[in-house]
Design a protein around this motif. Structure first.
Motif, PDB file in Angstrom:
ATOM      1  N   GLU A 120       0.846  -1.202   0.000  1.00  0.00           N
ATOM      2  CA  GLU A 120       0.000   0.000   0.000  1.00  0.00           C
ATOM      3  C   GLU A 120       0.880   1.251   0.000  1.00  0.00           C
ATOM      4  O   GLU A 120       0.567   2.240  -0.660  1.00  0.00           O
ATOM      5  N   ALA A 121       1.982   1.184   0.751  1.00  0.00           N
ATOM      6  CA  ALA A 121       2.914   2.320   0.794  1.00  0.00           C
ATOM      7  C   ALA A 121       3.469   2.602  -0.606  1.00  0.00           C
ATOM      8  O   ALA A 121       3.544   3.762  -1.038  1.00  0.00           O
ATOM      9  N   ILE A 122       3.825   1.536  -1.332  1.00  0.00           N
ATOM     10  CA  ILE A 122       4.343   1.707  -2.696  1.00  0.00           C
ATOM     11  C   ILE A 122       3.254   2.292  -3.599  1.00  0.00           C
ATOM     12  O   ILE A 122       3.499   3.200  -4.389  1.00  0.00           O
ATOM     13  N   LYS A 123       2.021   1.798  -3.441  1.00  0.00           N
ATOM     14  CA  LYS A 123       0.924   2.289  -4.285  1.00  0.00           C
ATOM     15  C   LYS A 123       0.654   3.776  -4.034  1.00  0.00           C
ATOM     16  O   LYS A 123       0.323   4.513  -4.954  1.00  0.00           O
ATOM     17  N   ILE A 124       0.811   4.201  -2.772  1.00  0.00           N
ATOM     18  CA  ILE A 124       0.635   5.632  -2.457  1.00  0.00           C
ATOM     19  C   ILE A 124       1.716   6.444  -3.186  1.00  0.00           C
ATOM     20  O   ILE A 124       1.421   7.487  -3.773  1.00  0.00           O
ATOM     21  N   CYS A 125       2.947   5.938  -3.163  1.00  0.00           N
ATOM     22  CA  CYS A 125       4.043   6.612  -3.890  1.00  0.00           C
ATOM     23  C   CYS A 125       3.694   6.756  -5.377  1.00  0.00           C
ATOM     24  O   CYS A 125       3.926   7.799  -5.989  1.00  0.00           O
ATOM     25  N   LEU A 126       3.141   5.694  -5.949  1.00  0.00           N
ATOM     26  CA  LEU A 126       2.889   5.661  -7.395  1.00  0.00           C
ATOM     27  C   LEU A 126       1.677   6.483  -7.828  1.00  0.00           C
ATOM     28  O   LEU A 126       1.396   6.595  -9.012  1.00  0.00           O
ATOM     29  N   LYS A 127       0.974   7.067  -6.850  1.00  0.00           N
ATOM     30  CA  LYS A 127      -0.143   7.952  -7.210  1.00  0.00           C
ATOM     31  C   LYS A 127       0.371   9.264  -7.803  1.00  0.00           C
ATOM     32  O   LYS A 127      -0.353   9.963  -8.491  1.00  0.00           O
ATOM     33  N   GLU A 128       1.624   9.606  -7.490  1.00  0.00           N
ATOM     34  CA  GLU A 128       2.228  10.817  -8.070  1.00  0.00           C
ATOM     35  C   GLU A 128       2.606  10.508  -9.508  1.00  0.00           C
ATOM     36  O   GLU A 128       3.306   9.531  -9.780  1.00  0.00           O
ATOM     37  N   ASN A 129       2.164  11.373 -10.430  1.00  0.00           N
ATOM     38  CA  ASN A 129       2.384  11.106 -11.860  1.00  0.00           C
ATOM     39  C   ASN A 129       3.835  10.868 -12.231  1.00  0.00           C
ATOM     40  O   ASN A 129       4.150   9.930 -12.957  1.00  0.00           O
ATOM     41  N   SER A 130       4.729  11.725 -11.719  1.00  0.00           N
ATOM     42  CA  SER A 130       6.151  11.607 -12.103  1.00  0.00           C
ATOM     43  C   SER A 130       6.728  10.272 -11.634  1.00  0.00           C
ATOM     44  O   SER A 130       7.488   9.618 -12.341  1.00  0.00           O
ATOM     45  N   LYS A 131       6.327   9.840 -10.428  1.00  0.00           N
ATOM     46  CA  LYS A 131       6.846   8.585  -9.880  1.00  0.00           C
ATOM     47  C   LYS A 131       6.248   7.391 -10.627  1.00  0.00           C
ATOM     48  O   LYS A 131       6.938   6.411 -10.912  1.00  0.00           O
ATOM     49  N   ASN A 132       4.972   7.503 -10.949  1.00  0.00           N
ATOM     50  CA  ASN A 132       4.304   6.427 -11.679  1.00  0.00           C
ATOM     51  C   ASN A 132       4.943   6.256 -13.056  1.00  0.00           C
ATOM     52  O   ASN A 132       5.148   5.134 -13.534  1.00  0.00           O
ATOM     53  N   GLU A 133       5.281   7.390 -13.675  1.00  0.00           N
ATOM     54  CA  GLU A 133       5.903   7.361 -15.000  1.00  0.00           C
ATOM     55  C   GLU A 133       7.282   6.688 -14.932  1.00  0.00           C
ATOM     56  O   GLU A 133       7.608   5.829 -15.749  1.00  0.00           O
ATOM     57  N   ALA A 134       8.067   7.070 -13.918  1.00  0.00           N
ATOM     58  CA  ALA A 134       9.407   6.476 -13.755  1.00  0.00           C
ATOM     59  C   ALA A 134       9.295   4.970 -13.504  1.00  0.00           C
ATOM     60  O   ALA A 134      10.080   4.172 -14.032  1.00  0.00           O
ATOM     61  N   TRP A 135       8.284   4.588 -12.703  1.00  0.00           N
ATOM     62  CA  TRP A 135       8.069   3.167 -12.387  1.00  0.00           C
ATOM     63  C   TRP A 135       7.689   2.389 -13.654  1.00  0.00           C
ATOM     64  O   TRP A 135       8.266   1.356 -13.971  1.00  0.00           O
ATOM     65  N   SER A 136       6.728   2.940 -14.400  1.00  0.00           N
ATOM     66  CA  SER A 136       6.227   2.252 -15.599  1.00  0.00           C
ATOM     67  C   SER A 136       7.283   2.172 -16.699  1.00  0.00           C
ATOM     68  O   SER A 136       7.383   1.170 -17.398  1.00  0.00           O
ATOM     69  N   LYS A 137       8.054   3.259 -16.853  1.00  0.00           N
ATOM     70  CA  LYS A 137       9.019   3.323 -17.961  1.00  0.00           C
ATOM     71  C   LYS A 137      10.206   2.386 -17.774  1.00  0.00           C
ATOM     72  O   LYS A 137      10.632   1.729 -18.718  1.00  0.00           O
ATOM     73  N   SER A 138      10.768   2.352 -16.545  1.00  0.00           N
ATOM     74  CA  SER A 138      11.978   1.521 -16.412  1.00  0.00           C
ATOM     75  C   SER A 138      12.126   0.787 -15.083  1.00  0.00           C
ATOM     76  O   SER A 138      12.606  -0.344 -15.051  1.00  0.00           O
ATOM     77  N   LEU A 139      11.682   1.410 -13.987  1.00  0.00           N
ATOM     78  CA  LEU A 139      11.958   0.811 -12.669  1.00  0.00           C
ATOM     79  C   LEU A 139      11.304  -0.558 -12.502  1.00  0.00           C
ATOM     80  O   LEU A 139      11.927  -1.509 -12.026  1.00  0.00           O
ATOM     81  N   LYS A 140      10.046  -0.654 -12.927  1.00  0.00           N
ATOM     82  CA  LYS A 140       9.310  -1.914 -12.793  1.00  0.00           C
ATOM     83  C   LYS A 140      10.050  -3.044 -13.520  1.00  0.00           C
ATOM     84  O   LYS A 140      10.237  -4.136 -12.980  1.00  0.00           O
ATOM     85  N   GLN A 141      10.479  -2.743 -14.736  1.00  0.00           N
ATOM     86  CA  GLN A 141      11.186  -3.737 -15.557  1.00  0.00           C
ATOM     87  C   GLN A 141      12.501  -4.155 -14.892  1.00  0.00           C
ATOM     88  O   GLN A 141      12.853  -5.336 -14.851  1.00  0.00           O
TER      89      GLN A 141
END
Length: 265
Positions: A68-89
Motif C-alpha cells: 500500500e505504501a508503494i501504491k501511495i508513492c505511485l499515485k504521483e504522476n512523475s513517480k508512476n511514469e518512472a516506475w512504468s518506464k523503467s523501474l518496474k522492468q
C-alpha cells in the motif's frame, strides 16, 4: 452461529470479503470489525530506494501494508511514469519475496512477480529466501511496519544474507474499535467464535471482549489466523480453539467448523 472477525474489510471494489463469503458457505453469520489504523511514513525515502534497483538483490514483503505504501508513492504522476518506464522492468529481473497470497496479489498489482507465496509465515519465508540467496550478496530491500517481528531479519542475518529494513507504516488502534465492539455485543449477543488476525488485534481488542462477554467468555471459541497470532493469544491467556492451517478463508472456515462441531458433539 455468529463469528466475529477482527480484521479490516477487503477493498469494496473487489466484491464481498472472502472470509465472510467462505464462512457463509458453512452456514456461519460472520461480521467484520476493523481493529487497526495505519499511518504511512518515510514514503520519499521508500521511493528513493525503489529508484535504485541496481543497489539491491531483490525485495521482501511480509505485509500488504508495505505494498500500500508503494501504491501511495505511485499515485504521483512523475513517480508512476518512472516506475512504468523503467523501474518496474529493472526490479522484475530480481526476486520479490512474499509471505502469502494477499501480499502476492498486491505485488502483481504493481507489476512485479511474487515468489514464495506458499510460505504462509515469516519463518518459512526466511527459509525459502535462504535456499535461494547467496551469503554476502546485494542486500534485499524490506519495506515493513514499526511492529515487525525479528524472526525473518534474524534468520537472514545468521545466514549472512544482507537485509535493509525501512519502516514505511505505523500501526495504531482503529478510532471506532471500542464503539464497534460494544455495538456488536449489544445487538448481536455473544458470538460462537471470535477470530484474531494479528498480535496487534489481541493487544487492542482482548480487554474489551473480556469486559463485554463477562461470564459468557468461556462459551466463545477463539481462533487465530496463524501461529504468530496464536502465540500472542496464548501469551495473553486466551485458549486457542483453532489455528488456521494456512492464512486463507478456506482454511479458517474449515478450522472453525471443526472447533464448533466438536463443541456440539
Amino acid at each position: 452461529m455468529k463469528v466475529l472477525l477482527l480484521k479490516d474489510p477487503k477493498d469494496k471494489e473487489s466484491g464481498p470479503d472472502p472470509y465472510i463469503k467462505e464462512l457463509g458457505l458453512y452456514g456461519f453469520e460472520a461480521t467484520l470489525i476493523p481493529v487497526l489504523s495505519f499511518e504511512f511514513i518515510s514514503l520519499e525515502s521508500l521511493f528513493e530506494k525503489l529508484s535504485h534497483p541496481e543497489c539491491y538483490g531483490g525485495l521482501v514483503f511480509t505485509s500488504p501494508r508495505a505494498l500500500e505504501a508503494i501504491k501511495i508513492c505511485l499515485k504521483e504522476n512523475s513517480k508512476n511514469e518512472a516506475w512504468s518506464k523503467s523501474l518496474k522492468q529493472r526490479w522484475n529481473t530480481k526476486p520479490a519475496y512474499v509471505v502469502g497470497k494477499a501480499t502476492a496479489s498486491l505485488v502483481e498489482e504493481v507489476g512485479l512477480t511474487p515468489q514464495g507465496e506458499k510460505s504462509g509465515n515469516a519463518e518459512k519465508l526466511a527459509e525459502y529466501i535462504c535456499s535461494r540467496e547467496k551469503p554476502n550478496s546485494s542486500a534485499l530491500l524490506f519495506p515493513c511496519g514499526a511492529l515487525k517481528r525479528e524472526v525473518l531479519p534474524t534468520v537472514l542475518r545468521e545466514k549472512g544474507i544482507p537485509l535493509e529494513s525501512l519502516t514505511v507504516y505505523q500501526t495504531t488502534q482503529h478510532t471506532d474499535l471500542q464503539e464497534s465492539l460494544s455495538s456488536y455485543f449489544s445487538q448481536q449477543g455473544i458470538p460462537a467464535s471470535v477470530v484474531f488476525f494479528s498480535p496487534s488485534g489481541v493487544k487492542f481488542c482482548l480487554q474489551h471482549i473480556q469486559k463485554l462477554s463477562g461470564d459468557f467468555i468461556n462459551n466463545i471459541k477463539f481462533a487465530a489466523i496463524g501461529p504468530t497470532t496464536a502465540e500472542a493469544m496464548e501469551a495473553a491467556g486466551v485458549p486457542v480453539s483453532c489455528t488456521a492451517e494456512s492464512p486463507t478463508p478456506q482454511a479458517l472456515a474449515a478450522g472453525i467448523q471443526k472447533a464448533l462441531h466438536l463443541q456440539n458433539c
